[in-house]
Design a protein around this motif. Structure first.
Motif, PDB file in Angstrom:
ATOM      1  N   THR A 181      49.740  31.415  50.591  1.00 42.63           N
ATOM      2  CA  THR A 181      51.092  31.964  50.754  1.00 42.63           C
ATOM      3  C   THR A 181      51.162  33.465  50.492  1.00 42.63           C
ATOM      4  O   THR A 181      51.990  34.156  51.093  1.00 42.63           O
ATOM      5  N   ARG A 182      50.310  33.961  49.567  1.00 45.96           N
ATOM      6  CA  ARG A 182      50.298  35.377  49.148  1.00 45.96           C
ATOM      7  C   ARG A 182      51.669  35.822  48.637  1.00 45.96           C
ATOM      8  O   ARG A 182      52.017  36.997  48.709  1.00 45.96           O
ATOM      9  N   GLN A 183      52.456  34.896  48.105  1.00 43.92           N
ATOM     10  CA  GLN A 183      53.841  35.215  47.756  1.00 43.92           C
ATOM     11  C   GLN A 183      54.295  34.426  46.541  1.00 43.92           C
ATOM     12  O   GLN A 183      54.026  33.227  46.407  1.00 43.92           O
ATOM     13  N   ILE A 184      54.975  35.098  45.592  1.00 45.45           N
ATOM     14  CA  ILE A 184      55.721  34.448  44.514  1.00 45.45           C
ATOM     15  C   ILE A 184      57.142  34.983  44.594  1.00 45.45           C
ATOM     16  O   ILE A 184      57.405  36.130  44.212  1.00 45.45           O
ATOM     17  N   GLY A 185      58.079  34.160  45.088  1.00 46.77           N
ATOM     18  CA  GLY A 185      59.437  34.643  45.325  1.00 46.77           C
ATOM     19  C   GLY A 185      59.428  35.763  46.346  1.00 46.77           C
ATOM     20  O   GLY A 185      58.945  35.597  47.463  1.00 46.77           O
ATOM     21  N   ASN A 221      34.326  37.744  53.080  1.00 52.30           N
ATOM     22  CA  ASN A 221      35.667  37.683  53.670  1.00 52.30           C
ATOM     23  C   ASN A 221      36.662  38.481  52.836  1.00 52.30           C
ATOM     24  O   ASN A 221      37.503  39.215  53.372  1.00 52.30           O
ATOM     25  N   VAL A 222      36.569  38.317  51.526  1.00 54.93           N
ATOM     26  CA  VAL A 222      37.474  39.028  50.616  1.00 54.93           C
ATOM     27  C   VAL A 222      37.250  40.535  50.718  1.00 54.93           C
ATOM     28  O   VAL A 222      38.200  41.322  50.750  1.00 54.93           O
ATOM     29  N   ILE A 223      35.982  40.943  50.780  1.00 52.72           N
ATOM     30  CA  ILE A 223      35.658  42.365  50.915  1.00 52.72           C
ATOM     31  C   ILE A 223      36.264  42.930  52.193  1.00 52.72           C
ATOM     32  O   ILE A 223      36.875  44.016  52.193  1.00 52.72           O
ATOM     33  N   ILE A 224      36.120  42.198  53.299  1.00 53.63           N
ATOM     34  CA  ILE A 224      36.647  42.656  54.588  1.00 53.63           C
ATOM     35  C   ILE A 224      38.165  42.785  54.540  1.00 53.63           C
ATOM     36  O   ILE A 224      38.731  43.797  54.974  1.00 53.63           O
ATOM     37  N   ILE A 225      38.839  41.779  53.997  1.00 55.39           N
ATOM     38  CA  ILE A 225      40.305  41.802  53.966  1.00 55.39           C
ATOM     39  C   ILE A 225      40.824  42.888  53.039  1.00 55.39           C
ATOM     40  O   ILE A 225      41.758  43.625  53.384  1.00 55.39           O
ATOM     41  N   HIS A 226      40.218  43.035  51.863  1.00 52.39           N
ATOM     42  CA  HIS A 226      40.639  44.099  50.949  1.00 52.39           C
ATOM     43  C   HIS A 226      40.455  45.474  51.582  1.00 52.39           C
ATOM     44  O   HIS A 226      41.337  46.343  51.490  1.00 52.39           O
ATOM     45  N   ASN A 227      39.296  45.690  52.212  1.00 52.77           N
ATOM     46  CA  ASN A 227      39.036  46.980  52.848  1.00 52.77           C
ATOM     47  C   ASN A 227      39.996  47.233  54.001  1.00 52.77           C
ATOM     48  O   ASN A 227      40.465  48.366  54.206  1.00 52.77           O
ATOM     49  N   ALA A 228      40.283  46.189  54.780  1.00 53.40           N
ATOM     50  CA  ALA A 228      41.193  46.347  55.921  1.00 53.40           C
ATOM     51  C   ALA A 228      42.605  46.686  55.443  1.00 53.40           C
ATOM     52  O   ALA A 228      43.292  47.521  56.052  1.00 53.40           O
ATOM     53  N   GLU A 229      43.050  46.060  54.357  1.00 54.62           N
ATOM     54  CA  GLU A 229      44.383  46.342  53.825  1.00 54.62           C
ATOM     55  C   GLU A 229      44.458  47.752  53.250  1.00 54.62           C
ATOM     56  O   GLU A 229      45.476  48.437  53.390  1.00 54.62           O
ATOM     57  N   LYS A 230      43.368  48.185  52.649  1.00 53.45           N
ATOM     58  CA  LYS A 230      43.356  49.512  52.029  1.00 53.45           C
ATOM     59  C   LYS A 230      43.195  50.632  53.049  1.00 53.45           C
ATOM     60  O   LYS A 230      43.908  51.639  53.008  1.00 53.45           O
ATOM     61  N   LYS A 231      42.290  50.441  54.018  1.00 51.63           N
ATOM     62  CA  LYS A 231      41.938  51.528  54.931  1.00 51.63           C
ATOM     63  C   LYS A 231      42.700  51.481  56.260  1.00 51.63           C
ATOM     64  O   LYS A 231      42.883  52.513  56.901  1.00 51.63           O
ATOM     65  N   GLY A 232      43.103  50.292  56.681  1.00 52.82           N
ATOM     66  CA  GLY A 232      43.716  50.180  57.996  1.00 52.82           C
ATOM     67  C   GLY A 232      45.118  49.612  58.004  1.00 52.82           C
ATOM     68  O   GLY A 232      45.723  49.435  59.066  1.00 52.82           O
ATOM     69  N   ASN A 233      45.651  49.309  56.802  1.00 55.78           N
ATOM     70  CA  ASN A 233      46.994  48.738  56.700  1.00 55.78           C
ATOM     71  C   ASN A 233      47.150  47.513  57.601  1.00 55.78           C
ATOM     72  O   ASN A 233      48.173  47.321  58.255  1.00 55.78           O
ATOM     73  N   VAL A 234      46.092  46.703  57.668  1.00 55.67           N
ATOM     74  CA  VAL A 234      46.104  45.483  58.466  1.00 55.67           C
ATOM     75  C   VAL A 234      45.466  44.385  57.634  1.00 55.67           C
ATOM     76  O   VAL A 234      44.604  44.664  56.794  1.00 55.67           O
ATOM     77  N   THR A 235      45.901  43.154  57.824  1.00 56.05           N
ATOM     78  CA  THR A 235      45.342  42.066  57.038  1.00 56.05           C
ATOM     79  C   THR A 235      45.144  40.822  57.890  1.00 56.05           C
ATOM     80  O   THR A 235      45.627  40.753  59.024  1.00 56.05           O
ATOM     81  N   LEU A 236      44.420  39.881  57.341  1.00 60.88           N
ATOM     82  CA  LEU A 236      44.270  38.544  57.920  1.00 60.88           C
ATOM     83  C   LEU A 236      44.847  37.565  56.922  1.00 60.88           C
ATOM     84  O   LEU A 236      44.419  37.527  55.761  1.00 60.88           O
ATOM     85  N   THR A 237      45.829  36.774  57.332  1.00 58.43           N
ATOM     86  CA  THR A 237      46.377  35.777  56.421  1.00 58.43           C
ATOM     87  C   THR A 237      45.434  34.581  56.349  1.00 58.43           C
ATOM     88  O   THR A 237      44.556  34.410  57.201  1.00 58.43           O
ATOM     89  N   PHE A 238      45.650  33.759  55.347  1.00 56.49           N
ATOM     90  CA  PHE A 238      44.835  32.556  55.188  1.00 56.49           C
ATOM     91  C   PHE A 238      44.944  31.678  56.432  1.00 56.49           C
ATOM     92  O   PHE A 238      43.932  31.172  56.937  1.00 56.49           O
TER      93      PHE A 238
END
Length: 412
Positions: A17-21, A371-388
Motif C-alpha cells: 500500500t505504501r500508505q498509512i492514512g 529491486n529495492v535499490i532500483i526503486i529507491h534510486n528511481a524515486e531519488k534520481k528520476g521522481n518515478v517509482t514502481l508500485t508493488f
C-alpha cells in the motif's frame, strides 16, 4: 515468538500500500518501522540487532554506491551508456540490450552492482527517447535478477551455495546447468514486457546523441574505479577457479575500487552526501527484522517438518521462490541448504535452489535487494517509482514461466 512473523507480514502489507492514512511511506521507512517494532517489543536486543547487521554487505554497497555516484556526477556513466546503446535503433533493441547486456554483466559484477549503475542509465534512456521509464526499470530489474543466476558470484545466495554446497567447479557447474535456461528466461522476459507494454513498442528509429563529460577529473577517477572494480572481480574469479585459499571478499573489491573517487577526489564530501543513504538504512533495518524472524524459528520449523517432501527439484524451485518473499533469499538459502546437503541432493537440486531463490526477485519488489535499490534510486534520481502491484502483475507470469523453464532443464 510469532510476533516477528506478524511484524514481517505487516511490513509486506505496507509495502503493497505504501500508505498509512494520508502519509506516504518510502520503502526504507516501512522496513525501519518493522525493525523498530521488533526492538520496542523486545523480540531482539539492541546488541543482537547491531550484530545482525551484515557489515560485509553494508560496506560492499557503500563502495559501489560511491562509484555509481561518481560515474553519474562526472557524466562518464552517460558516455558509457551512449557507447553501449548507440547500436539500438528501436524499442525492441533497447529492451534486448538492457535484458542481455545488464543481465550477463550482473553474472560477474553482481546484481546489486548493476542495479546501482544501471538505474540512472535506463532513466537517462527514458528521458532522451520519451520511453516509459517503468518499462525500462522493470527490464533492468528482471535483467539483473535473471542474469545473475548463471554465476556463483552473481548474487550472495549463489555464492553461499557455491561455497557450502559441495559443488565441484562452481563456475563450470553453474554455466553447464543454468546458462541455456537463463538465456531462454531473458528472452521470456522480453516477450512478457512486450505483451504488457505493447503500445509502447513503436517502430520509430531512435537517434542517440553523444553526451558531454561535465567533470573531466572526476570522470578519469570514475573510469579508474570502474576498471579496478572489473579487474578485481576477474581476480576473484581466477582465485576461485584456481582453488587458492585466500579470503578475497566482495567487500574488499568494492572498497578498493572506490579509493580513487573517495580519496583522490576533491569533491569527496559532496559525493558521499549525495549517495543513497536511504537504501543503506533499508538494508540495516532488514537485517534486524530478518534476524528477529530467524530467531523465532517459525520458518525453520516449517522446513524441518516438511523436509521429506521439499527435496525434489520442482519443490525446491517453488518453495524457494515463495519463501524468499518473506525471509529474503539469503536467509532462505541458509535454512534450505543444510536440508538438501543432509539428503545428499545432487548438483541439480542445489542449483535449483540457486535458481529459485534468485528468480524469486522477479515475483515481487521484496523478492530481491536489487529491486529495492532500483526503486529507491528511481524515486531519488528520476521522481518515478514502481508500485508493488505494478511489479507483481508482470512479475507473476514471468516467474511462473521462468520457474517452469528451470524445472525442465534441471529435471531432465
Amino acid at each position: 515468538m510469532i510476533l516477528p512473523v506478524i511484524v514481517l507480514c505487516l511490513v509486506f502489507l505496507l509495502t503493497i500500500t505504501r500508505q498509512i492514512g494520508s502519509i506516504r511511506l518510502d520503502l526504507w521507512q516501512i522496513m525501519g518501522l518493522g525493525a523498530l517494532a521488533v526492538l520496542l517489543t523486545c523480540q531482539i536486543s539492541v546488541s543482537e540487532a547491531i550484530s545482525s547487521i551484515n557489515m560485509d554487505v553494508m560496506l560492499f554497497l557503500f563502495g559501489v554506491f560511491a562509484i555509481g555516484q561518481a560515474l553519474e556526477a562526472s557524466g562518464y556513466l552517460s558516455l558509457v551508456s551512449y557507447n553501449f546503446f548507440k547500436g539500438a535503433k528501436n524499442m525492441d533493441a533497447i529492451i534486448l540490450f538492457v535484458l542481455f547486456g545488464m543481465g550477463f554483466a550482473s553474472a560477474f559484477l553482481m546484481n546489486d552492482t548493476l542495479a546501482i549503475i544501471g538505474t540512472p542509465v535506463v532513466l537517462l534512456l527514458a528521458r532522451q527517447h520519451q520511453i516509459n521509464p517503468k518499462m525500462l526499470l522493470l527490464a533492468l530489474a528482471f535483467a539483473v535478477t535473471t542474469g545473475s543466476v548463471t554465476s556463483p558470484i552473481g548474487n550472495p545466495q549463489n555464492l553461499l551455495i557455491a561455497l557450502n554446497g559441495s559443488i565441484e567447479d562452481p563456475f563450470v557447474a553453474f554455466a553447464q546447468y543454468l546458462l541455456l535456461p537463463t538465456i531462454l528466461n531473458l528472452t521470456a522476459a522480453y516477450f512478457v514486457l512486450k505483451f504488457f507494454f505493447r503500445e509502447h513498442f513503436s517502430t520509430t528509429v531512435l537517434n542517440h546523441s553523444q553526451p558531454h563529460i561535465c567533470d573531466d577529473k572526476l570522470a578519469r577517477l570514475s573510469r579508474l574505479s570502474l576498471i579496478l572494480l572489473i579487474f578485481l572481480v576477474c581476480l576473484k574469479i581466477l582465485i576461485q577457479l584456481l582453488a587458492i585459499s585466500f579470503d578475497f571478499r566482495l567487500t574488499y573489491i568494492a572498497l578498493i575500487a572506490a579509493i580513487p573517487v573517495l580519496v583522490l577526489n576533491s569533491r569527496r564530501y559532496e559525493l558521499v552526501k549525495g549517495m543513497d543513504w536511504h537504501t543503506l538504512l533499508f538494508f540495516a533495518s532488514m537485517f534486524i527484522l530478518m534476524e528477529s524472524v530467524w530467531d523465532s524459528g517459525f520458518f525453520q520449523g516449517f522446513l524441518a517438518d516438511t523436509k521429506q517432501s521439499i527435496i525434489s527439484i520442482p519443490m525446491v524451485l517453488i518453495v524457494s521462490v515463495v519463501l524468499s518473499q518473506f525471509i529474503s533469499n539469503v536467509p532462505l538459502v541458509a535454512l534450505y541448504l543444510p536440508i538438501l546437503s543432509h539428503a545428499s541432493v545432487d548438483a541439480g537440486g542445489l542449483l535449483a535452489l540457486a535458481a529459485g531463490s534468485t528468480i524469486a526477485g522477479n515475483l515481487s519488489v521484496l523478492g530481491a535487494a536489487s529491486n529495492v535499490i532500483i526503486i529507491h534510486n528511481a524515486e531519488k534520481k528520476g521522481n518515478v517509482t514502481l508500485t508493488f502491484i505494478e511489479f507483481f502483475k508482470i512479475g507473476v507470469p514471468l516467474t511462473i514461466i521462468q520457474t517452469g523453464i528451470y524445472w525442465l532443464f534441471l529435471s531432465f
